[in-house]
Design a protein around this motif. Structure first.
Motif, PDB file in Angstrom:
ATOM      1  N   SER A   1       0.316  -1.025  -0.178  1.00 47.98           N
ATOM      2  CA  SER A   1       0.234   0.567  -0.111  1.00 47.98           C
ATOM      3  C   SER A   1       0.837   1.169   0.177  1.00 47.98           C
ATOM      4  CB  SER A   1      -1.020  -0.203   0.976  1.00 47.98           C
ATOM      5  OG  SER A   1      -0.050   0.230   2.869  1.00 47.98           O
ATOM      6  N   ALA A   2       1.932   1.048   0.360  1.00 45.34           N
ATOM      7  CA  ALA A   2       2.549   2.316   0.435  1.00 45.34           C
ATOM      8  C   ALA A   2       3.911   2.560  -0.688  1.00 45.34           C
ATOM      9  CB  ALA A   2       4.163   2.014   1.568  1.00 45.34           C
ATOM     10  N   ALA A   3       3.429   1.588  -1.075  1.00 41.10           N
ATOM     11  CA  ALA A   3       3.954   2.005  -2.615  1.00 41.10           C
ATOM     12  C   ALA A   3       2.975   1.963  -3.437  1.00 41.10           C
ATOM     13  CB  ALA A   3       5.227   0.809  -3.250  1.00 41.10           C
ATOM     14  N   ALA A   4       2.139   1.893  -3.954  1.00 43.97           N
ATOM     15  CA  ALA A   4       1.263   2.032  -4.054  1.00 43.97           C
ATOM     16  C   ALA A   4       0.974   3.911  -4.061  1.00 43.97           C
ATOM     17  CB  ALA A   4      -0.282   1.592  -4.746  1.00 43.97           C
ATOM     18  N   LEU A   5       0.426   3.951  -3.195  1.00 44.50           N
ATOM     19  CA  LEU A   5      -0.087   5.791  -2.128  1.00 44.50           C
ATOM     20  C   LEU A   5       1.281   6.633  -3.186  1.00 44.50           C
ATOM     21  CD1 LEU A   5      -1.383   5.941   0.801  1.00 44.50           C
ATOM     22  CD2 LEU A   5      -2.111   6.519  -1.087  1.00 44.50           C
ATOM     23  N   ALA A   6       2.702   5.657  -2.698  1.00 39.37           N
ATOM     24  CA  ALA A   6       4.191   6.903  -3.394  1.00 39.37           C
ATOM     25  C   ALA A   6       3.669   7.241  -4.189  1.00 39.37           C
ATOM     26  CB  ALA A   6       5.084   6.303  -3.177  1.00 39.37           C
ATOM     27  N   LEU A   7       3.119   6.135  -5.924  1.00 39.87           N
ATOM     28  CA  LEU A   7       3.115   6.072  -6.947  1.00 39.87           C
ATOM     29  C   LEU A   7       2.542   6.613  -7.859  1.00 39.87           C
ATOM     30  CD1 LEU A   7       4.553   5.176  -9.342  1.00 39.87           C
ATOM     31  CD2 LEU A   7       2.841   3.076  -9.107  1.00 39.87           C
ATOM     32  N   ALA A   8       1.085   6.682  -6.630  1.00 39.79           N
ATOM     33  CA  ALA A   8      -0.012   7.252  -6.660  1.00 39.79           C
ATOM     34  C   ALA A   8       0.412   9.370  -7.064  1.00 39.79           C
ATOM     35  CB  ALA A   8      -1.413   7.492  -6.523  1.00 39.79           C
ATOM     36  N   PHE A   9       0.709   9.833  -5.681  1.00 42.38           N
ATOM     37  CA  PHE A   9       1.706  10.575  -5.846  1.00 42.38           C
ATOM     38  C   PHE A   9       2.331  10.757  -6.471  1.00 42.38           C
ATOM     39  CE2 PHE A   9      -0.629  10.573  -2.085  1.00 42.38           C
ATOM     40  CZ  PHE A   9      -1.194  12.060  -1.459  1.00 42.38           C
ATOM     41  N   LEU A  10       3.840  10.120  -7.262  1.00 46.53           N
ATOM     42  CA  LEU A  10       4.405  11.273  -7.440  1.00 46.53           C
ATOM     43  C   LEU A  10       3.811  11.224  -9.268  1.00 46.53           C
ATOM     44  CD1 LEU A  10       7.814  10.623  -9.011  1.00 46.53           C
ATOM     45  CD2 LEU A  10       7.025   8.215  -9.605  1.00 46.53           C
ATOM     46  N   LEU A  11       3.096  10.179  -9.912  1.00 47.43           N
ATOM     47  CA  LEU A  11       2.208   9.878 -10.720  1.00 47.43           C
ATOM     48  C   LEU A  11       1.441  10.950 -11.069  1.00 47.43           C
ATOM     49  CD1 LEU A  11       0.929   6.489 -11.437  1.00 47.43           C
ATOM     50  CD2 LEU A  11       3.010   7.470 -13.052  1.00 47.43           C
ATOM     51  N   VAL A  12       0.628  11.650  -9.866  1.00 46.53           N
ATOM     52  CA  VAL A  12       0.368  13.674  -9.955  1.00 46.53           C
ATOM     53  C   VAL A  12       1.160  13.967 -10.449  1.00 46.53           C
ATOM     54  CG1 VAL A  12      -1.862  14.304  -8.738  1.00 46.53           C
ATOM     55  CG2 VAL A  12      -1.682  12.386  -9.010  1.00 46.53           C
ATOM     56  N   GLY A  13       2.393  13.938 -10.009  1.00 46.80           N
ATOM     57  CA  GLY A  13       3.053  15.107  -9.508  1.00 46.80           C
ATOM     58  C   GLY A  13       3.753  15.261 -10.398  1.00 46.80           C
ATOM     59  N   LEU A  14       3.762  14.074 -11.562  1.00 46.84           N
ATOM     60  CA  LEU A  14       4.692  14.421 -12.687  1.00 46.84           C
ATOM     61  C   LEU A  14       3.537  15.302 -13.939  1.00 46.84           C
ATOM     62  CD1 LEU A  14       6.516  10.942 -13.212  1.00 46.84           C
ATOM     63  CD2 LEU A  14       7.320  13.111 -13.210  1.00 46.84           C
ATOM     64  N   ARG A  15       2.326  14.705 -13.792  1.00 49.24           N
ATOM     65  CA  ARG A  15       0.837  15.447 -14.360  1.00 49.24           C
ATOM     66  C   ARG A  15       1.025  16.915 -14.144  1.00 49.24           C
ATOM     67  NH1 ARG A  15      -4.727  17.096 -13.701  1.00 49.24           N
ATOM     68  NH2 ARG A  15      -5.367  16.859 -15.769  1.00 49.24           N
ATOM     69  N   ASN A  16       1.039  17.407 -12.725  1.00 44.87           N
ATOM     70  CA  ASN A  16       1.083  18.633 -12.520  1.00 44.87           C
ATOM     71  C   ASN A  16       2.501  18.978 -13.022  1.00 44.87           C
ATOM     72  OD1 ASN A  16      -1.024  18.384 -11.182  1.00 44.87           O
ATOM     73  ND2 ASN A  16       0.041  18.560  -9.267  1.00 44.87           N
ATOM     74  N   VAL A  17       3.812  18.978 -13.025  1.00 45.25           N
ATOM     75  CA  VAL A  17       4.874  18.775 -13.449  1.00 45.25           C
ATOM     76  C   VAL A  17       4.585  19.511 -15.325  1.00 45.25           C
ATOM     77  CG1 VAL A  17       7.220  18.535 -14.855  1.00 45.25           C
ATOM     78  CG2 VAL A  17       6.571  18.720 -11.828  1.00 45.25           C
ATOM     79  N   ARG A  18       4.131  18.182 -16.162  1.00 48.30           N
ATOM     80  CA  ARG A  18       4.009  18.179 -17.971  1.00 48.30           C
ATOM     81  C   ARG A  18       3.065  19.546 -17.618  1.00 48.30           C
ATOM     82  NH1 ARG A  18       1.183  13.739 -20.206  1.00 48.30           N
ATOM     83  NH2 ARG A  18      -0.192  14.704 -19.276  1.00 48.30           N
ATOM     84  N   HIS A  19       1.895  18.810 -16.731  1.00 44.38           N
ATOM     85  CA  HIS A  19       0.938  20.494 -17.271  1.00 44.38           C
ATOM     86  C   HIS A  19       1.024  22.473 -17.436  1.00 44.38           C
ATOM     87  CE1 HIS A  19      -2.618  22.333 -17.565  1.00 44.38           C
ATOM     88  NE2 HIS A  19      -2.802  22.434 -16.395  1.00 44.38           N
ATOM     89  N   LEU A  20       2.258  22.376 -15.804  1.00 37.90           N
ATOM     90  CA  LEU A  20       2.932  23.624 -15.886  1.00 37.90           C
ATOM     91  C   LEU A  20       3.998  23.946 -17.054  1.00 37.90           C
ATOM     92  CD1 LEU A  20       3.968  23.465 -12.389  1.00 37.90           C
ATOM     93  CD2 LEU A  20       2.800  24.747 -13.017  1.00 37.90           C
ATOM     94  N   ARG A  21       4.621  22.479 -18.090  1.00 41.10           N
ATOM     95  CA  ARG A  21       5.131  23.273 -18.992  1.00 41.10           C
ATOM     96  C   ARG A  21       4.982  23.732 -20.129  1.00 41.10           C
ATOM     97  NH1 ARG A  21      11.222  19.954 -17.868  1.00 41.10           N
ATOM     98  NH2 ARG A  21      11.045  20.034 -16.304  1.00 41.10           N
ATOM     99  N   ARG A  22       3.408  23.232 -20.208  1.00 40.63           N
ATOM    100  CA  ARG A  22       2.767  23.918 -21.354  1.00 40.63           C
ATOM    101  C   ARG A  22       2.465  24.918 -22.169  1.00 40.63           C
ATOM    102  NH1 ARG A  22      -2.892  19.927 -21.480  1.00 40.63           N
ATOM    103  NH2 ARG A  22      -1.686  18.022 -20.193  1.00 40.63           N
TER     104      ARG A  22
END
Length: 177
Positions: free
Chosen positions: A156-177
């Motif tokens: 569960s810790a790995a899944a949660l950390a991965l979920a936050f990483l994916l959301v963070g990467l999406r936000n970073v990608r959205h900022l660079r547009r």
């Protein structure tokens, strides 16, 4: 830990969650005045908070904790599915809006002043904290052998950390547009 304590903790958490589900209810009541993505995200919020509230009642009513946990998990799964659907609607709305702005030929969009690395670091720190707290609560819950609890806590810790990483990467990608 007794079921009464779990039920009271769930009730307190649900009461504190009103800062999320009351505005979501207002968005749902606004109906077509809000975009479809906002209404779908609001429905997701209401579903998972309502499932948590029902899980608290089930914890209080039944001697076993598993039905309450299953109800909370079902609400979480439905809420996540609705939230993914809301993101899909949001992406469609952004594409439509971009096409409309492109037709007006207004120029380049304004970029965010926040550096992308700082945004990603924030998501990673919050994700690590949430994953650590979740794993610690699973390990400290007691009952049964330690090996299954370690496996569940680690997964569960790995899944949660991965979920936050994916959301963070999406936000970073959205900022660079």
């Amino acid at each position: 830990m007794s079921h009464t304590v779990l039920a009271l903790g769930t009730a307190a958490l649900t009461a504190c969650g009103c800062v999320w589900y009351l505005p979501a209810v207002a968005d749902l009541q606004a109906g077509p005045d809000r975009p479809r993505s906002v209404r779908t995200a609001a429905a997701a919020c209401v579903v998972w908070w309502a499932a948590l509230a029902l899980a608290g009642g089930v914890l209080l009513a039944l001697p076993d904790w598993r039905p309450g946990a299953q109800l909370a998990l079902a609400g979480l799964v439905v809420g996540v599915l609705l939230r993914v659907r809301a993101l899909w609607h949001r992406r469609e709305e952004e594409r439509e809006s971009s096409a409309r702005w492109a037709a007006l030929d207004v120029g380049d969009p304004v970029r965010s002043p926040r550096p992308a690395a700082l945004v990603l670091a924030g998501w990673l720190v919050v994700g690590a904290a949430v994953a650590s707290l979740g794993a610690a609560s699973i390990l400290l819950s007691g009952g049964g052998a330690i090996a299954p609890r370690l496996a569940v806590a680690g997964g569960s810790a790995a899944a949660l950390a991965l979920a936050f990483l994916l959301v963070g990467l999406r936000n970073v990608r959205h900022l660079r547009r």
